[in-house]
Structure formats: C-alpha cells, structure tokens
Design an enzyme around this catalytic site. Structure first.
Site, PDB file in Angstrom:
ATOM      1  N   GLU A   1     -13.503   1.644 -14.944  1.00  0.00           N
ATOM      2  CA  GLU A   1     -13.358   2.943 -14.289  1.00  0.00           C
ATOM      3  C   GLU A   1     -14.389   3.134 -13.174  1.00  0.00           C
ATOM      4  OE1 GLU A   1     -11.221   5.353 -14.271  1.00  0.00           O
ATOM      5  OE2 GLU A   1      -9.944   4.876 -15.972  1.00  0.00           O
TER       6      GLU A   1
ATOM      7  N   GLU B   1     -13.256   1.040 -10.262  1.00  0.00           N
ATOM      8  CA  GLU B   1     -12.077   1.611  -9.609  1.00  0.00           C
ATOM      9  C   GLU B   1     -12.419   2.853  -8.795  1.00  0.00           C
ATOM     10  OE1 GLU B   1      -8.692   0.378 -12.947  1.00  0.00           O
ATOM     11  OE2 GLU B   1      -9.010   2.492 -12.479  1.00  0.00           O
ATOM     12  N   GLU B   2     -13.216   3.749  -9.376  1.00  0.00           N
ATOM     13  CA  GLU B   2     -13.465   5.041  -8.712  1.00  0.00           C
ATOM     14  C   GLU B   2     -14.504   4.954  -7.604  1.00  0.00           C
ATOM     15  OE1 GLU B   2     -14.215   8.250 -11.442  1.00  0.00           O
ATOM     16  OE2 GLU B   2     -12.215   8.091 -12.351  1.00  0.00           O
TER      17      GLU B   2
END
Lengths: 280, 280
Positions: free
Chosen positions: A164, A167-168
C-alpha cells in the site's frame, strides 16, 4: 433388501437415460467440487444434478461444493430446489453447498472479517509519511493521514502494508513490527473489520503519489501529525498516535509484534507467527 | 432536452402502468437498500426493478443493495439480467449490488478473512486448560490442545476467547492479553484465516465439558503440554508453545497486547485498541 434394489434400479435408469453426471473433483474431506463453466439448460441441469447427487450418495460422499459463475445465474434457483444453500459469493460467482450424510454438516464457515492496515512509516528525521485522499471519509477535510488499505486475498498482513505504501506514495519500505491493532464493528452488511497499525522503515525518500486515489502526500514531523485537531479529538486516533510516538524514538522501549516465518501444518506451506518474542 | 423529455415520459408510463416501485431504505452514502421479503413473480419483479432503477437514477442515487433471501432464488437471475452482480452471500440470503453513476463504484468490498482464537488458560499451579475434540483435524489423535474457536459476527476477539472457553469446558475466565497471532493461507474456497493466541486467567476450576464437540478436557502441566510430540514436531505449534511458556511464569517479562476500550468514529460506538502500551 427390496428398498436397496429399487434404489439401484432407479439409479441405473437415470444413468442409462442419457442424463449426464456432472464432472467433479474430489476434495480431501470426502466431498466433491463441481465448477460449472459452460451454459446448460436449467432442466437438463436439474436432471444431471439429481442423478449426480444420487450417484455420490451411493459412493458415500459428504459435502458437495457447486461453483456457479454469474453468467450461469439461471442455475442458482435449480440448485436451491435440489436442496443446496448459499456458502459465499464473490463479484463473479456464487458458491452453493449441499451435505449428503444424515449427520450435521461439517462444511467450513465463510469469511467474516475484512482486514486493513495503517502504515506508520518513519524516517531518521522523525518525519512520517502522510497522505490526503481524493475519496473516502477524509476527502476534502485537510486531514493528513497515514497510508491505509485492505489486505488482499492470500496476502500476508505485513506485505500488504509494504504494498500500500508503494502504491500510494512510491516509497519503498520494509516491515518492522505491528504496533497495535483494532477491531471495528460496522452496521450495514459489512461485517467486522480488523485494522493493524504497522511500523515500516522507509528505504527511499522521493514521493511519487498515486493519481487515482491520492490528492497529495508528504513527509511530516511526527509532532505536527499529532497536533492535528482530528487526532486530538478522536480517542482511537489519539491512542494510536501516542503508541506510534512511543515507538518512533530511536531508543524506543515499545514492544510490538514482529514477524517470524514458520511452517504451516500443510507440508511445504509457511506462514508468519507475529509476537514480541524475536526469533521464536 | 428532447432526450430528457423522452426519459420522463417513459418513467411516467412505467409509474402509471401499475408497475410497482420496490420499497427501499436510503443508506448514508447516497445509495438505496432493498430487502425483498415476499415472493414475487419473476416477470413482475423484472418490471419493478427496471422502473425502480429508472426512478433512482433520476433521483441521483448511487449504489443499490438488493438482499434476496434464498426462498427467492428465482429472482437472482432476473437481477443479474438487469446488470446486478454478487456482493456476498450467507447461508440464507444473497446480497447483489448495482452502481448507477458512470463513475467507478465505491461500494465496499466483502469479508476476506475468518478470525479464530486459541485460549491459553493458565492457573496458579502452572497448569493449562486442554481439550480433546470429537471432530476435526485432531479427533482421535490423542493430542491435547488449547480450546479454539471462531470469532462470531460483531463479537470482540477478546470476548470470543472467553466465550469459547466457557462453552467447551464450563470454565469462567477473563481476558489478559494477546500473546501472538498468525495468518494462514488456505487453498479450497476458504480465504485466509487470522488466528489469535489469547492469555486468559481462569476464575473457576471445575470443568464441565461440552458434549457435542469435546471428547474430554482437563488441566495439564505446562511442561507436559510442550512435551507432546505433535507440538515438538510442528514449528508453528512449538513457536506458540514457547511464547506461552514465556508468558506463563508469574514474573513474566513477556509483553503481549492488552485491550483498551476507545471511542469509534461513529458517535456512541466503542471498540478495543490492542497494544502493549497499557492504558493508552
């Protein structure tokens, strides 16, 4: 004896009358698994299902798993009429089940919880990685939050946090430990959520934010994060922020749960045991 | 403008032709919830669903949740033909969803994990509470195991441990802390499992075992538990046993996660934050 003969004759009739027995795989619990892939006329399916169940009952089979892709939604009603019930569903299929023996069903229950992570990524300058989201609860509020997300099917919780963050924000990071976790109880259809706060060590510094979900991302002083009014006014957030603060100093005395890879019962499979006992 | 007029006329036609708009409740995310309870002819349902969607589209509604009890399995195919897909299912119903806007759906995902507990109940004589089960993996093996079970919908993980111990053995106990947790990845249809090892303090001593699931139950010396060959030969079990041993001595230096009740974001709702920081 007479009853048995009648049954066998009936089965024989079914088998010789052109009714197709459904293709199945055996599972290791004495049950069978049918994955329907091709369209089938509902009345042919009804006859095949009836004959197949008859067949499997004679073979002493127990549980029957019937996976119907959503394209075959016209067969759901047929299976229900044969005595099947729902086990679980995903976007593209429904799993229905049937229990042949007269004893109570020992089929496993379905999933009950969603699992989320919050990533506490802190660098050597005591700065943490924060984002503002485009959608969701905090969109447009100006609140800087830690990257969060859901653990995917089959994914380890510690890996989900690393994924995460990447990705972010584009930041590479490694999992250090779980600092805390929380369980939320929701109302509407979603069941309970488990939320794990993970400490990560960043391995890169340059942020490349994700365009679809993230409005903006930056490194922020830990104190500044804690000073946000939303954090101060919400008991749960404040508690997590204080735990993170305890775990942020270089001489942290905080004891979280770290990950130790162990064999599962199934030979060849490994999974993590998370605890505060390192290397056990 | 012409297109809009045509639409309105069409909607008016539907509304005045005796087609029933489905009863719905509004959710707080701009969506609607339909809980079908009465049998309905599939073609009437198709007409009503079409008219209702038209209506809700004009009202700017977003997500549509359609809950169909298994008795109404003949309506699943109708809803699918109107563009609904599966969200989740339980034994007695299926939840289907539809997203009206042209933007990507923001409907929440369904549950992905089962959550289980193992209860480490240790008394002042360093004896732990163990059971042999009638069914399941260890039935008939002679292995003495800690009481285990699944967390129910809406139940706190710490409460589940207390409940399972009471159900299986009749022993009253209170939650002390989580010692460790583990995540298993399964193959067949069941998604991942999270398993929490909980330390409990017994409040009573006399065992009254549950007849349906438990073959036998007793208090067993901690060392004797650890000496069982199954524990010694299985890395994951051995690891958990060693963690329990560390946490069993009265002067335990082991630091687990204890439970602290905090407010949730939803006013009036509380939930636990579990961490090794007491009272934060």
């Amino acid at each position: 004896m007479i009853i048995i003969s009648v049954k066998v004759l009936y089965a024989k009739d079914l088998f010789t009358s052109g009714v197709k027995i459904l293709e199945k795989k055996d599972d290791k619990y004495g049950g069978v698994v049918i994955e329907m892939k091709e369209m089938m006329n509902p009345s042919s399916f009804a006859a095949s299902l009836k004959a197949s169940l008859f067949n499997w009952r004679l073979q002493g089979k127990k549980g029957v798993w019937l996976k119907l892709p959503i394209e075959l939604s016209d067969l759901v009603d047929v299976a229900k009429k044969e005595g099947f019930w729902y086990h679980h569903a995903e976007k593209t299929y429904i799993m229905m089940v049937y229990w042949i023996p007269k004893t109570p069903s020992t089929l496993p229950s379905n999933a009950s919880h969603k699992v989320g992570i919050g990533a506490f990524v802190i660098n050597e300058n005591e700065e943490i990685l924060v984002v503002q989201e485009k959608n969701g609860y905090f969109a447009g509020t100006g609140f800087w939050k830690m990257p969060t997300g859901l653990v995917e099917e089959g994914e380890d919780v510690c890996d989900a946090a690393v994924r995460e963050v990447k990705e972010e924000t584009g930041i590479d990071a490694e999992f250090v430990e779980f600092l805390a976790f929380r369980q939320y109880h929701k109302a509407l259809f979603s069941k309970s959520d488990l939320f794990f706060v993970c400490k990560l060590k960043p391995l890169s510094t340059t942020i490349t934010k994700q365009d679809s979900e993230i409005e903006t991302a930056k490194w922020m002083k830990m104190e500044e994060y804690c000073e946000q009014s939303y954090v101060k006014e919400h008991e749960g957030f404040l508690s997590v922020a204080e735990i993170c603060k305890m775990a942020s100093s270089k001489k942290s005395a905080y004891s979280g749960f770290s990950a130790n890879l162990k064999s599962q019962r199934t030979p060849g499979k490994k999974s993590y045991v998370y605890s505060s006992a390192n290397n056990i």
